[in-house]
Design an enzyme around this catalytic site. Sequence first.
Site, PDB file in Angstrom:
ATOM      1  N   LEU A 100       4.077  94.024  92.075  1.00  0.00           N
ATOM      2  CA  LEU A 100       5.464  94.366  92.354  1.00  0.00           C
ATOM      3  C   LEU A 100       6.300  93.681  91.281  1.00  0.00           C
ATOM      4  O   LEU A 100       5.973  92.574  90.848  1.00  0.00           O
ATOM      5  CB  LEU A 100       5.894  93.871  93.743  1.00  0.00           C
ATOM      6  N   ASP A 101       7.375  94.328  90.863  1.00  0.00           N
ATOM      7  CA  ASP A 101       8.217  93.747  89.820  1.00  0.00           C
ATOM      8  C   ASP A 101       8.771  92.390  90.236  1.00  0.00           C
ATOM      9  O   ASP A 101       8.849  92.065  91.428  1.00  0.00           O
ATOM     10  CB  ASP A 101       9.390  94.683  89.498  1.00  0.00           C
ATOM     11  N   PHE A 102       9.188  91.620  89.241  1.00  0.00           N
ATOM     12  CA  PHE A 102       9.739  90.274  89.441  1.00  0.00           C
ATOM     13  C   PHE A 102      10.811  90.245  90.524  1.00  0.00           C
ATOM     14  O   PHE A 102      10.833  89.357  91.373  1.00  0.00           O
ATOM     15  CB  PHE A 102      10.320  89.781  88.106  1.00  0.00           C
ATOM     16  N   THR A 104      11.374  92.680  92.838  1.00  0.00           N
ATOM     17  CA  THR A 104      11.044  93.520  94.001  1.00  0.00           C
ATOM     18  C   THR A 104      10.437  92.674  95.113  1.00  0.00           C
ATOM     19  O   THR A 104       9.662  91.756  94.862  1.00  0.00           O
ATOM     20  CB  THR A 104      10.065  94.638  93.593  1.00  0.00           C
TER      21      THR A 104
END
Length: 240
Positions: A100-102, A104
């Site tokens: 998951l993105d930083f 998110t």
Amino acid sequence: MERLQKIIAASGITSRRKAEEMIVQGRVKVDGEIITQLGYQAKKGATIEVDGKPINKENKVYYVMNKPKNTLCTLHDEHGRPTVLDFIEVEQRIFPVGRLDFDTTGVLILTNDGEFANEIIHPRSHLDKTYEVSIKGMLTGENLKMLEKGIELEDGLTLPARAVLINKNIEKGSMLIELTIQEGRNRQVKRMIEYFGFEVKRLHRKRLGNLIVNDLKPGQVRLLKPFEVKTLRQLANEGK
């Protein structure tokens, strides 16, 4: 006897796919002999080394985390930024399943089972992933239909999705939608919204397959129940 890459994945070091790469690269020894053959089957009790270090078979563990904002889905960060492993202490060498993105938040699985991880993130695993997407901008009803049908991104057409309007604020020019996709491309949800010229302000993975984290605060973790692991596997393999 058992396939070498399966034994390596079972040790929790890496996924079976990565183990295959290590074998081909000549990084694996069995009883002191370098093995580069993918079909090689190791005898029970054989000494197996990866990069000169013997591997041990670990008990499989499966956790789900409510990933907090501004954390990395990686084992280490050279810049000292927080990672998801900062929030959990276990004996086993666990790793996040997918990324998951930083910025998110939401459902994230952590395990030491490389084979299981590969089942979940495999491109042919059309496991439902449901996101709450806060958007700076106003998608139209036609835009939502386009998201559901599939849109052409730089890496190809997206699979059909489900897009549901939760609420919208006309005065602020923002809205909240629930988007369910079956893929795991890099920054996929954000890129799908950017396709229409808008920006994602907040992204939360609400559900992954059968898993939700409504009972967990950001950064909290719990063990998965055996039936949850079994159901995830079944769901991941349905589309293959």
